[in-house]
Design an enzyme around this catalytic site. Sequence first.
Site, PDB file in Angstrom:
ATOM      1  N   GLY A 159       0.854  -1.193   0.000  1.00 16.48           N
ATOM      2  CA  GLY A 159       0.000   0.000   0.000  1.00 16.48           C
ATOM      3  C   GLY A 159       0.886   1.237   0.000  1.00 16.48           C
ATOM      4  N   ARG A 160       0.349   2.345   0.506  1.00  8.90           N
ATOM      5  CA  ARG A 160       1.111   3.607   0.474  1.00  8.90           C
ATOM      6  C   ARG A 160       2.462   3.473   1.172  1.00  8.90           C
ATOM      7  NH1 ARG A 160      -3.422   4.934   2.667  1.00  8.90           N
ATOM      8  NH2 ARG A 160      -5.045   5.892   1.416  1.00  8.90           N
ATOM      9  N   ILE A 161       2.466   2.902   2.372  1.00  6.76           N
ATOM     10  CA  ILE A 161       3.719   2.855   3.146  1.00  6.76           C
ATOM     11  C   ILE A 161       4.683   1.840   2.520  1.00  6.76           C
ATOM     12  CG2 ILE A 161       4.762   2.438   5.417  1.00  6.76           C
ATOM     13  CD1 ILE A 161       2.083   3.469   6.647  1.00  6.76           C
ATOM     14  N   ALA A 239       4.198  -1.908  11.365  1.00  6.61           N
ATOM     15  CA  ALA A 239       2.761  -1.874  11.027  1.00  6.61           C
ATOM     16  C   ALA A 239       1.914  -2.108  12.273  1.00  6.61           C
ATOM     17  CB  ALA A 239       2.474  -2.887   9.932  1.00  6.61           C
ATOM     18  N   ARG A 240       1.603  -3.355  12.561  1.00  9.28           N
ATOM     19  CA  ARG A 240       0.854  -3.689  13.770  1.00  9.28           C
ATOM     20  C   ARG A 240       1.467  -4.945  14.382  1.00  9.28           C
ATOM     21  NH1 ARG A 240      -0.586   0.760  13.735  1.00  9.28           N
ATOM     22  NH2 ARG A 240      -2.706   1.617  13.658  1.00  9.28           N
ATOM     23  N   GLU A 269       1.103  -4.863  22.818  1.00  6.94           N
ATOM     24  CA  GLU A 269       1.548  -3.501  23.098  1.00  6.94           C
ATOM     25  C   GLU A 269       0.777  -2.863  24.256  1.00  6.94           C
ATOM     26  OE1 GLU A 269       2.337  -1.766  19.268  1.00  6.94           O
ATOM     27  OE2 GLU A 269       1.808   0.184  20.072  1.00  6.94           O
ATOM     28  N   HIS A 287       6.656   2.358  19.301  1.00  5.95           N
ATOM     29  CA  HIS A 287       5.639   2.762  18.307  1.00  5.95           C
ATOM     30  C   HIS A 287       5.825   4.236  17.884  1.00  5.95           C
ATOM     31  CE1 HIS A 287       1.397   1.565  16.717  1.00  5.95           C
ATOM     32  NE2 HIS A 287       1.991   2.397  15.884  1.00  5.95           N
ATOM     33  N   GLY A 289       6.473   5.192  14.593  1.00  4.55           N
ATOM     34  CA  GLY A 289       6.380   5.303  13.125  1.00  4.55           C
ATOM     35  C   GLY A 289       6.027   6.699  12.634  1.00  4.55           C
TER      36      GLY A 289
HETATM   37  C1  DGY Z   1      -1.056   4.532  12.418  1.00  5.82           C
HETATM   38  O1  DGY Z   1      -1.458   5.645  12.064  1.00  5.82           O
HETATM   39  O2  DGY Z   1      -1.729   3.513  12.223  1.00  5.82           O
HETATM   40  C2  DGY Z   1       0.266   4.485  13.075  1.00  5.82           C
HETATM   41  O3  DGY Z   1       0.519   3.249  13.637  1.00  5.82           O
HETATM   42  C3  DGY Z   1       0.398   5.604  14.080  1.00  5.82           C
HETATM   43  O4  DGY Z   1       1.739   5.801  14.332  1.00  5.82           O
END
Ligand code: DGY
Length: 327
Positions: A159-161, A239-240, A269, A287, A289
Amino acid sequence: MSSNCKKKVFVTRRIPQPGLDMLQERYEVVINPHNRVLNKDELIDGIRAADGLLCLLTDEITAEIMDVNPNLKVISNYAVGYNNIDVAAATQRGIMVTNTPGVLTDATADLTWALLMAVSRRVVEGDALTRAGRFMGWDPMLLLGSDISGKTLGIIGMGRIGQAVARRAVGFDMKILYYDKAPVPEAEKYKAEFVSLDELLQEADFVTLHAPLTDETRHIISRRELQLMKRTAYLINTARGPLVDEKALVEALQEGIIAGAGLDVYEYEPRLTDGLAGLPNTVLLPHLGSATLETRTKMATMAAGNLIAALEGKRPPNLVNPEVLQD
Ligand code: DGY
């Protein structure tokens, strides 16, 4: 407008002021006064009287919580991922759900690279050694890491990331493989090759996760997948956390099944699975990101803009459940 007819908004944690200003100019805004995640009762108390909710990925917004307030119109998530919200339940109740896509793409891709480079070039170990006064002069065998340039990058979730991570990999002359539900046309710009998950795991020197958390992607990386990876390969996750079976990952790192991991997110988490914190071949971040001032500010104004649009009876720009607007 007199304050007694202003709409009410509940914000579950302080976010950058420009977003709060947008809300406070229009509405009666209650902000979580504590510098911590609210518990379920506190969330319920805040939501009870609100027309709009601005919440975080750390707030679990269930059907039960939505049911305390039949007047709730919008849940604006301060994140691109919205696995913390029961979207189907929101849709059933006529509640709009929004997120913050796009604005955090580059910050998250940058941090992915920071982790990839830190773990493979042993940056954190080197920093600790130097600060501890154990740098005794240049040593041909000190903290040898792994090359990045010319290696193979495996991106799970294009995807975008994922694409922003690929864009950066071009500068490192990397071969890029990716896995997603279907081929992604934009991937051609980076000469990224669509492959099966197993092929990606077997060939990549770096495997990086950029998929949303869903029932299908939970534990997409477990013991079997880790065993398919090269013993010299690294796993990166911005990501997650629950995309990875963290217990299986700790075992794989302890047993040398893979070389290392760079993690920004965790299965439970903020708790870490036993053994993870003691592993030298990991770099562990809390976390971060999207954690730049610019990005978090853009997320704040985007989340506020989504919420305002919904409360003003317009379609929010980043509505994740458009079916809610159909009769
Ligand atoms: C998100 O936006 O899903 C990111 O994990 C936040 O840092």
